[in-house]
Enzyme design. Structure first.
Site, short mmCIF file in Angstrom:
data_model
loop_
_atom_site.label_atom_id
_atom_site.label_comp_id
_atom_site.label_asym_id
_atom_site.label_seq_id
_atom_site.Cartn_x
_atom_site.Cartn_y
_atom_site.Cartn_z
N ALA A 12 36.95 32.85 30.17
CA ALA A 12 37.76 33.31 29.04
C ALA A 12 36.99 34.16 28.03
O ALA A 12 37.58 34.83 27.19
CB ALA A 12 38.40 32.12 28.33
N GLN A 112 36.49 23.24 40.26
CA GLN A 112 37.75 23.55 39.58
C GLN A 112 38.94 23.02 40.36
O GLN A 112 39.90 22.51 39.77
CB GLN A 112 37.85 25.05 39.32
CG GLN A 112 36.74 25.51 38.38
CD GLN A 112 36.93 26.89 37.82
OE1 GLN A 112 37.73 27.68 38.31
NE2 GLN A 112 36.18 27.20 36.79
N VAL A 129 41.45 34.89 40.58
CA VAL A 129 41.10 36.30 40.38
C VAL A 129 39.63 36.53 40.73
O VAL A 129 39.26 37.56 41.29
CB VAL A 129 41.37 36.72 38.91
CG1 VAL A 129 40.98 38.18 38.68
CG2 VAL A 129 42.83 36.48 38.55
N ASP A 159 45.36 45.87 43.76
CA ASP A 159 45.32 46.79 44.90
C ASP A 159 46.72 47.37 45.15
O ASP A 159 46.88 48.56 45.42
CB ASP A 159 44.83 46.06 46.15
CG ASP A 159 43.55 45.29 45.88
OD1 ASP A 159 42.56 45.90 45.48
OD2 ASP A 159 43.56 44.05 46.04
N ARG A 162 47.46 49.91 42.55
CA ARG A 162 46.68 51.13 42.84
C ARG A 162 47.36 51.96 43.91
O ARG A 162 47.46 53.18 43.81
CB ARG A 162 45.27 50.73 43.31
CG ARG A 162 44.35 50.22 42.21
CD ARG A 162 43.12 49.50 42.78
NE ARG A 162 42.14 49.21 41.74
CZ ARG A 162 41.15 48.33 41.85
NH1 ARG A 162 41.02 47.63 42.98
NH2 ARG A 162 40.29 48.14 40.87
N HIS A 187 41.02 40.76 49.55
CA HIS A 187 40.78 41.60 48.37
C HIS A 187 39.32 42.08 48.46
O HIS A 187 38.44 41.60 47.77
CB HIS A 187 41.02 40.82 47.07
CG HIS A 187 40.64 41.61 45.86
ND1 HIS A 187 41.28 42.78 45.51
CD2 HIS A 187 39.67 41.43 44.93
CE1 HIS A 187 40.71 43.27 44.41
NE2 HIS A 187 39.73 42.47 44.04
#
Length: 333
Positions: A12, A112, A129, A159, A162, A187
């Protein structure tokens, strides 16, 4: 007014989050009438920076933002959350092998995932992400067995955006005149941006992207490599990775999960490949075309795949299988 929802953003104090938090807090993602409690999670050395981010969010005087909680503790970060946006990851440093990067990230996303399993709502929607996003997402999901696999996704919307934008610029139309492009796979630079099923609205009439662009060589060559290499091109130019565009893509992705996709349109998301109809190995997080309704995604089935597409879809799957196997080795250690 609705009850506030709890949204955590990891990493963050970083630059993607800096572009993202304002949009979330002002209602662009979860709705203009949805109050929010924002939890900002980062590593201990970043806590002083987080305090600055908290001050700025307070100073935005946003009516929907009920509370901002900065923390370095997963049990605080993931407590009773409705949405998790996992931006933080170990970045690749100069001279670092890909497997070293994977090893560091397996540790982060195992922690996590376990914390999500223990503290989050079982209905939580998790967007990964941080790179390598597909494999990090798979590790987080495997570390959170009590949360449905379908609740985990990774970001390939950047992507996707884009690809839309490249086609739109080529045709001289606005980007919202292009729909149903697909990002298949990882990705990474092996991803396959596919416009065989895309439509372009030119002067009010909708046509296939290949007919609108009228340049097959570009669509099968430079278009694909431009989208695949775009992240690297931004880093080369800015000396920093994509942040504004990544934050915009995160907003698009989460908003579509919350409110659904438009009728007759699909978007790209890295999701669990189990039960797919495209011959992709099952135990992967792979980017597919999906439609979303009632916060539930459904793969778009039955799209015709030609030999050109098949080869590219298989190549990116092979990279993901290799990444997964390396990561699972580390996970079992």
């Amino acid at each position: 007014m609705a009850e506030p929802i709890r949204v955590v953003v990891t990493g963050a104090a970083g630059q993607i989050a800096y572009s993202l938090l304002y949009s979330i807090a002002k209602g662009d993602v979860f709705g203009k009438d949805q109050p929010i409690i924002l939890i900002l999670l980062d590593i201990p050395p970043m806590l002083p920076v987080l305090d600055g981010v908290v001050m700025e969010l307070q100073d935005c005087a946003l009516p929907l933002l009920r509370e901002v909680i900065p923390t370095d503790k997963v049990e605080v970060g993931f407590k009773d959350i409705d949405a998790a946006i996992l931006v933080g990851s170990m970045p690749r440093k100069e001279g670092m092998e890909r497997k070293d990067l994977l090893k560091a990230n397996v540790a982060i996303f195992k922690t996590q995932g376990s914390a999500l399993d223990k503290y989050a709502k079982k209905t939580v929607k998790v967007l990964v992400v941080g790179n390598p996003a597909n494999t990090n997402c798979l590790i987080a999901s495997k570390s959170a067995p009590s949360i449905p696999k379908e609740n985990f996704s990774c970001l390939t919307r950047l992507d996707h955006n884009r690809a839309c934008s490249q086609v739109a610029m080529r045709c001289g139309v606005s980007s919202d005149s292009v729909k149903n492009v697909i990002i298949w796979g990882n990705h990474s630079s092996t991803q396959y941006p596919d416009v065989h099923h895309a439509k372009v609205n030119v002067h009010g009439s909708e046509m296939a992207a290949y007919d609108a662009v009228k340049d097959d060589a570009w669509l099968r060559g430079n278009f694909i490599s431009t989208v695949q290499q775009r992240g690297a091109a931004v880093i080369k130019a800015r000396k920093l990775s994509s942040a504004m565009s990544a934050a915009k893509a995160i907003c698009d992705h989460m908003r579509d999960i919350w409110f659904g996709t438009k009728e007759g349109e699909f978007i790209s998301m890295g999701v669990y490949a189990g039960g797919n109809s495209y011959g992709i190995p099952e135990d992967l997080i792979y980017s597919f075309p999906v439609q979303i309704k009632n916060k539930t995604w459904k793969m778009v089935d039955g799209l015709a795949i030609n030999d050109f597409s098949r080869a590219k879809m298989d190549a990116t799957a092979a990279e993901l299988v290799e990444e997964r196997d390396t990561a699972l080795d580390f996970l079992s250690q």
